[in-house]
Design a protein around this motif. Structure first.
Motif, short mmCIF file in Angstrom:
data_model
loop_
_atom_site.label_atom_id
_atom_site.label_comp_id
_atom_site.label_asym_id
_atom_site.label_seq_id
_atom_site.Cartn_x
_atom_site.Cartn_y
_atom_site.Cartn_z
N SER A 170 -41.73 14.92 -17.91
CA SER A 170 -40.50 14.30 -18.41
C SER A 170 -39.54 14.16 -17.24
O SER A 170 -39.71 14.80 -16.19
CB SER A 170 -39.86 15.14 -19.52
OG SER A 170 -39.36 16.35 -18.98
N LYS A 171 -38.52 13.34 -17.44
CA LYS A 171 -37.54 13.16 -16.37
C LYS A 171 -36.81 14.47 -16.06
O LYS A 171 -36.53 14.79 -14.90
CB LYS A 171 -36.55 12.05 -16.73
CG LYS A 171 -37.16 10.66 -16.68
CD LYS A 171 -36.10 9.58 -16.79
CE LYS A 171 -36.73 8.19 -16.58
NZ LYS A 171 -35.72 7.11 -16.62
N ASP A 172 -36.50 15.22 -17.10
CA ASP A 172 -35.81 16.49 -16.88
C ASP A 172 -36.68 17.47 -16.11
O ASP A 172 -36.20 18.19 -15.23
CB ASP A 172 -35.41 17.11 -18.23
CG ASP A 172 -34.22 16.41 -18.87
OD1 ASP A 172 -33.50 15.69 -18.14
OD2 ASP A 172 -34.02 16.56 -20.10
N GLU A 173 -37.98 17.50 -16.45
CA GLU A 173 -38.88 18.40 -15.74
C GLU A 173 -39.03 17.98 -14.28
O GLU A 173 -39.04 18.83 -13.38
CB GLU A 173 -40.24 18.43 -16.41
CG GLU A 173 -41.18 19.50 -15.84
CD GLU A 173 -42.50 19.58 -16.58
OE1 GLU A 173 -43.01 20.71 -16.74
OE2 GLU A 173 -43.01 18.53 -17.01
N ILE A 174 -39.12 16.68 -14.04
CA ILE A 174 -39.21 16.18 -12.67
C ILE A 174 -37.98 16.59 -11.88
O ILE A 174 -38.07 17.07 -10.74
CB ILE A 174 -39.38 14.65 -12.65
CG1 ILE A 174 -40.76 14.27 -13.20
CG2 ILE A 174 -39.21 14.10 -11.23
CD1 ILE A 174 -40.93 12.77 -13.44
N ARG A 175 -36.80 16.40 -12.47
CA ARG A 175 -35.55 16.77 -11.79
C ARG A 175 -35.54 18.25 -11.45
O ARG A 175 -35.11 18.64 -10.35
CB ARG A 175 -34.35 16.42 -12.68
CG ARG A 175 -34.11 14.93 -12.85
CD ARG A 175 -32.77 14.68 -13.55
NE ARG A 175 -32.63 13.28 -13.93
CZ ARG A 175 -32.87 12.80 -15.14
NH1 ARG A 175 -33.26 13.64 -16.12
NH2 ARG A 175 -32.73 11.52 -15.40
#
Length: 206
Positions: A171-176
């Protein structure tokens, strides 16, 4: 006591203190420093350190080297092997510009001594592409304009590849979160995240 005697006494005390300080300093000075001073080769001080044999692979190429114990992996790559794609940023492990892969694991090369990597396999940004064929992550960064000044880009790409391989790009949050150790002063973070997400969703072997 005459003025002359006083001056002579003062000079004697000062001479004694100077000599004592000199002897103390000499006794605490490493032999390599004394040797450098004696030979008047202070500018070549580093050459007097004992070098240690080091065998490792960098971008699938074997190297048999001799390095000083204090040399970091970052400096070895840049100064001895001339692989300058790996950047020196903060030099304190806080910006991620120097990220490389060591046996497939991302590492801040500024915090790793070269001699700690005996027998290991190192991959730098120069080792990702296959000839003229860009690595999928490199191509995605170009497509999504995941860089501006470009200084942090090699470290960002190396961390991005590791992020996907580690399974932390769901997810984008996990990538961040898992890219948070790589700093981009230009603020290209949204584009970087998009590039990583595309590579992850594309399912290409990286």
């Amino acid at each position: 006591m005459s003025e002359i005697d006083t001056n002579q006494s003062g000079d004697t005390r000062r001479d004694f203190l100077k000599k004592t300080s000199l002897f103390t300093a000499l006794s605490l000075t490493p032999i390599t420093v004394l040797k450098a001073a004696d030979q008047k080769v202070d500018e070549r001080f580093a050459d007097l350190f004992e070098k240690i044999p080091l065998n490792l692979k960098v971008n699938n190429k074997p190297y048999a080297l001799k390095v000083e114990p204090r040399v970091t992996l970052l400096d070895l790559l840049r100064e001895q092997l001339h692989l300058t794609g790996t950047k020196k940023g903060c030099d304190h492990g806080q910006c991620g510009a120097c990220t490389v892969h060591v046996d497939g694991v991302r590492v801040n090369s500024c915090l790793s001594l070269a001699v700690m990597n005996e027998g290991k396999s190192i991959t730098t940004i120069e080792g990702l592409a296959k000839g003229d064929e860009l690595h999928p992550m490199q191509a995605a960064f170009i497509k999504h304009d995941g860089f501006q000044c470009g200084y942090c880009t090699p470290g960002q790409i190396m961390s991005a590849v590791a992020c996907v391989r580690e399974g932390h790009a769901n997810s984008k949050d996990e990538i961040r979160e898992y890219m948070s150790g790589n700093v981009c002063r230009c603020g290209a973070y949204p584009n970087i995240v998009d590039a990583i997400q595309e590579v992850k969703e594309g399912g290409k072997a990286i």
